[in-house]
Design an enzyme around this catalytic site. Structure first.
Site, PDB file in Angstrom:
ATOM      1  N   SER A  75     -39.358 -64.785  28.301  1.00  0.00           N
ATOM      2  CA  SER A  75     -40.685 -64.289  28.661  1.00  0.00           C
ATOM      3  C   SER A  75     -41.730 -65.288  28.174  1.00  0.00           C
ATOM      4  CB  SER A  75     -40.917 -62.932  27.988  1.00  0.00           C
ATOM      5  OG  SER A  75     -42.273 -62.550  28.059  1.00  0.00           O
TER       6      SER A  75
ATOM      7  N   TYR B 187     -40.809 -56.808  20.251  1.00  0.00           N
ATOM      8  CA  TYR B 187     -40.335 -57.486  21.460  1.00  0.00           C
ATOM      9  C   TYR B 187     -40.732 -58.962  21.452  1.00  0.00           C
ATOM     10  CZ  TYR B 187     -39.710 -58.436  26.469  1.00  0.00           C
ATOM     11  OH  TYR B 187     -39.334 -58.971  27.678  1.00  0.00           O
TER      12      TYR B 187
END
Length: 328
Positions: free
Chosen positions: A137, A150
């Site tokens: 990501s 995360y």
């Protein structure tokens, strides 16, 4: 026939990727927690005339992942591509997360990738071939508020992947290790993540369809690269972090905090997937199809010309914003 294994392969990016590879003629191995969704996805894949085999396992359990890898290889043959994709998240300020919640996100989102990489390498290194793809990501470089566990996991995956890649290079291994850095995606992630706010949350725009991610993963499987950055927002975030980290900190205070909020209240019976799987038949798309984009530019971290060009463009945009703010 080539074989791919995908963790978290029954929903979102994982399921989109499984279908994309099946259409291309790959036999597909799936690893996930929900038995009904595994069976359903397996049947969908078989309609393309390929073999598919699903194994129920929690990626946080290292031995379970190794056992799943061995079972899939026994059923389908030598694994050519392994995609680490399973993840978990808690949407909340860090100080409201319990130690167990933070640990669980780390166990799944970071150690799940470690466990998957270990299982894949045990099979691939003796054959001296194979591709391992980490679904990353933009948050691996540029963290945002309300997703501390995360973001920490995605950054840890990048550090871990870089270290293992150099070890493989030292051993002159032909096993390839790649990372694909994704933008915000229209998956069920925000419907299933544990959410400590009263209202529903969303990915920071712009949002892209999971099929964009699937095509990027397929591209890297065919021609492995060190990293692939997908989407203009990903490229801008990564390059901007190199040049203006402090400015991005201030920008994230409003853009990423409020940008993840919606005006919709959570359902009273809302469930999350942190400790147990969501037992509904899993889907690919989330609630943001109306705004999600079907195409995205991409650039590899090994293409210095394009990255430098992008860096200059981002630097110019951010410098303009800084000057404009100071004049106000």
């Amino acid at each position: 026939m080539a074989v791919i294994v995908i963790t978290g392969g029954t929903a979102g990016v994982g399921k989109a990727t499984a279908l994309h590879f099946a259409k291309a003629g790959y036999d597909v191995g799936l690893i996930a927690r929900d038995e009904a969704s595994l069976h359903s996805t397996q049947e969908e894949l078989r309609r393309f005339g390929v073999n598919a085999h699903a194994v129920q396992a929690d990626v946080a359990d290292s031995q379970a992942v190794v056992d799943a890898a061995n079972e899939i290889e026994y059923r389908l043959g030598a694994i050519d591509v392994w995609v680490n994709n399973a993840m978990g998240a808690v949407l909340a300020p860090f100080r409201t997360l319990t130690p167990d919640e933070f640990r669980r996100v780390t166990d799944v989102t970071y150690l799940g990738f470690v466990n998957g990489t270990r299982a894949a390498l045990e099979l691939m290194v003796p054959r001296d071939r194979g591709v391992i793809i980490q679904v990353g990501s933009a948050l691996a470089y540029r963290s945002i508020p309300l997703q501390s566990a995360y973001c920490g996991a995605k950054a840890a995956i990048r550090g871990f992947t870089d270290a293992v890649r150099t070890e493989l290079m030292h051993e002159n291994s032909r096993v390839q290790l790649s990372m694909v850095q994704m933008p915000g995606l229209n998956t069920p992630q925000f419907e299933w993540a544990r959410n400590k706010f009263a209202w529903a949350m969303r990915p920071v725009p712009p949002v892209f369809e999971p099929e964009v991610a699937a095509r990027a993963i397929f591209k890297v499987a065919q021609k492995p690269v060190r990293e692939l950055w997908v989407g203009s927002s990903t490229i801008q975030s990564i390059v901007g972090q190199f040049f203006f980290p402090g400015f991005l900190d201030r920008l994230m205070v409003k853009k990423a905090w409020e940008g993840q909020m919606t005006d919709d209240l959570n359902a009273a019976d809302r469930r999350d997937y942190l400790d147990q799987p969501v037992n509904d038949l899993h889907k690919i798309h989330g609630r943001f199809t109306d705004e999600a984009k079907n195409r995205a530019p991409s650039v590899t971290s090994g293409m210095p010309g394009k990255v430098a060009l992008g860096a200059l463009a981002v630097a110019g945009i951010m410098l303009t914003r800084l000057i404009t703010r100071r004049k106000r």
